[in-house]
Design a protein around this motif. Structure first.
Motif, PDB file in Angstrom:
ATOM      1  N   ILE A 165       0.832  -1.199   0.000  1.00  0.00           N
ATOM      2  CA  ILE A 165       0.000   0.000   0.000  1.00  0.00           C
ATOM      3  C   ILE A 165       0.868   1.252   0.000  1.00  0.00           C
ATOM      4  CG2 ILE A 165      -1.622   1.331   1.402  1.00  0.00           C
ATOM      5  CD1 ILE A 165      -2.894  -1.430   2.165  1.00  0.00           C
ATOM      6  N   GLU A 166       1.905   1.274   0.829  1.00  0.00           N
ATOM      7  CA  GLU A 166       2.798   2.441   0.875  1.00  0.00           C
ATOM      8  C   GLU A 166       3.466   2.677  -0.472  1.00  0.00           C
ATOM      9  OE1 GLU A 166       5.464   2.007   4.202  1.00  0.00           O
ATOM     10  OE2 GLU A 166       3.952   2.744   5.598  1.00  0.00           O
ATOM     11  N   THR A 167       3.902   1.611  -1.138  1.00  0.00           N
ATOM     12  CA  THR A 167       4.541   1.742  -2.452  1.00  0.00           C
ATOM     13  C   THR A 167       3.565   2.331  -3.463  1.00  0.00           C
ATOM     14  OG1 THR A 167       6.020  -0.109  -2.006  1.00  0.00           O
ATOM     15  CG2 THR A 167       5.669   0.464  -4.319  1.00  0.00           C
ATOM     16  N   THR A 168       2.339   1.827  -3.485  1.00  0.00           N
ATOM     17  CA  THR A 168       1.332   2.326  -4.423  1.00  0.00           C
ATOM     18  C   THR A 168       1.005   3.788  -4.153  1.00  0.00           C
ATOM     19  OG1 THR A 168       0.362   0.130  -4.658  1.00  0.00           O
ATOM     20  CG2 THR A 168      -1.030   2.003  -5.270  1.00  0.00           C
ATOM     21  N   LEU A 169       0.761   4.122  -2.885  1.00  0.00           N
ATOM     22  CA  LEU A 169       0.357   5.492  -2.562  1.00  0.00           C
ATOM     23  C   LEU A 169       1.502   6.485  -2.692  1.00  0.00           C
ATOM     24  CD1 LEU A 169      -2.103   4.951   0.414  1.00  0.00           C
ATOM     25  CD2 LEU A 169      -2.624   5.354  -2.014  1.00  0.00           C
ATOM     26  N   SER A 170       2.752   6.039  -2.561  1.00  0.00           N
ATOM     27  CA  SER A 170       3.873   6.973  -2.717  1.00  0.00           C
ATOM     28  C   SER A 170       3.924   7.530  -4.137  1.00  0.00           C
ATOM     29  CB  SER A 170       5.202   6.291  -2.370  1.00  0.00           C
ATOM     30  OG  SER A 170       5.545   5.332  -3.350  1.00  0.00           O
ATOM     31  N   LYS A 171       3.360   6.790  -5.087  1.00  0.00           N
ATOM     32  CA  LYS A 171       3.344   7.234  -6.485  1.00  0.00           C
ATOM     33  C   LYS A 171       2.107   8.066  -6.807  1.00  0.00           C
ATOM     34  CE  LYS A 171       5.654   2.957  -7.655  1.00  0.00           C
ATOM     35  NZ  LYS A 171       5.398   1.574  -8.021  1.00  0.00           N
ATOM     36  N   THR A 172       0.992   7.767  -6.154  1.00  0.00           N
ATOM     37  CA  THR A 172      -0.268   8.410  -6.509  1.00  0.00           C
ATOM     38  C   THR A 172      -0.719   9.488  -5.522  1.00  0.00           C
ATOM     39  OG1 THR A 172      -1.504   6.672  -5.365  1.00  0.00           O
ATOM     40  CG2 THR A 172      -1.087   6.369  -7.736  1.00  0.00           C
ATOM     41  N   GLU A 173      -0.393   9.324  -4.258  1.00  0.00           N
ATOM     42  CA  GLU A 173      -0.780  10.281  -3.206  1.00  0.00           C
ATOM     43  C   GLU A 173       0.415  10.444  -2.256  1.00  0.00           C
ATOM     44  OE1 GLU A 173      -3.633  11.969  -2.815  1.00  0.00           O
ATOM     45  OE2 GLU A 173      -4.873  10.972  -4.311  1.00  0.00           O
ATOM     46  N   PRO A 174       1.502  11.085  -2.720  1.00  0.00           N
ATOM     47  CA  PRO A 174       2.740  11.108  -1.935  1.00  0.00           C
ATOM     48  C   PRO A 174       2.631  11.768  -0.559  1.00  0.00           C
ATOM     49  CG  PRO A 174       2.892  12.583  -3.824  1.00  0.00           C
ATOM     50  CD  PRO A 174       1.625  11.807  -3.981  1.00  0.00           C
ATOM     51  N   ARG A 228     -10.343   8.678  -2.798  1.00  0.00           N
ATOM     52  CA  ARG A 228      -9.222   8.637  -3.751  1.00  0.00           C
ATOM     53  C   ARG A 228      -8.276   7.490  -3.430  1.00  0.00           C
ATOM     54  NH1 ARG A 228      -8.275  14.308  -2.881  1.00  0.00           N
ATOM     55  NH2 ARG A 228      -6.186  13.759  -2.188  1.00  0.00           N
ATOM     56  N   VAL A 229      -7.948   7.341  -2.142  1.00  0.00           N
ATOM     57  CA  VAL A 229      -7.053   6.261  -1.725  1.00  0.00           C
ATOM     58  C   VAL A 229      -7.675   4.908  -2.077  1.00  0.00           C
ATOM     59  CG1 VAL A 229      -6.098   5.100   0.302  1.00  0.00           C
ATOM     60  CG2 VAL A 229      -5.826   7.583   0.028  1.00  0.00           C
ATOM     61  N   THR A 230      -8.951   4.748  -1.804  1.00  0.00           N
ATOM     62  CA  THR A 230      -9.650   3.503  -2.141  1.00  0.00           C
ATOM     63  C   THR A 230      -9.544   3.224  -3.632  1.00  0.00           C
ATOM     64  OG1 THR A 230     -11.184   3.765  -0.287  1.00  0.00           O
ATOM     65  CG2 THR A 230     -11.889   2.325  -2.081  1.00  0.00           C
TER      66      THR A 230
END
Length: 139
Positions: A8-17, A49-51
């Motif tokens: 999850i952290e890897t995905t969100l670091s790209k989309t919602e840093p 957005r995160v979802t």
């Protein structure tokens, strides 16, 4: 940190840093509970957005995304340092000095352990021994 939290952290670091993942845990093998924070606060729109960004997780699990609330989870050394001077509850994986749970003021935190002034005295607990920890709202 759990594997699911790393994903999850890897995905969100790209989309919602700016989103900070506080805790991601799998419940009953079917649901992921995710606590997030953001410098501007956590809104319903941010949770949506995160979802949306975590479609891959949603294919395998139900997903609950929320703000940390008053019992904010503490999972990283930076979390403990940020809340020095506040009350927290730290539960250990096994008995630590004959106890499995400590509640008191956070008085120290480095890269390897947190120090808490509990009712039974000041105790240092390595992060590797912590099962779960969170802030305790004012009493």
């Amino acid at each position: 940190m759990s594997r699911i939290q790393e994903q999850i952290e890897t995905t969100l670091s790209k989309t919602e840093p700016e989103v900070e993942v506080l805790l991601a845990e799998v419940l009953g093998g079917t649901t992921v509970r995710l606590f997030i924070d953001h410098p501007d606060g956590v809104s319903l729109e941010l949770c949506e957005r995160v979802t949306h960004h975590l479609a891959g997780i949603r294919e395998r699990y139900g997903l609950e995304v929320s703000s940390p609330g008053s019992e904010r989870p503490l999972t990283k050394p930076a979390h403990f340092r940020r809340y020095l001077g506040q009350r927290a509850r730290v539960r250990t994986r096994g008995a630590h000095g004959g106890q499995g749970s400590f509640t008191g003021e956070l008085v120290g935190a480095n890269e390897s352990e947190v120090t808490i002034a509990a009712e039974t005295g000041v105790v240092a607990i390595p992060y590797t021994e912590i099962k779960r920890s969170n802030l305790v709202p004012g009493e």
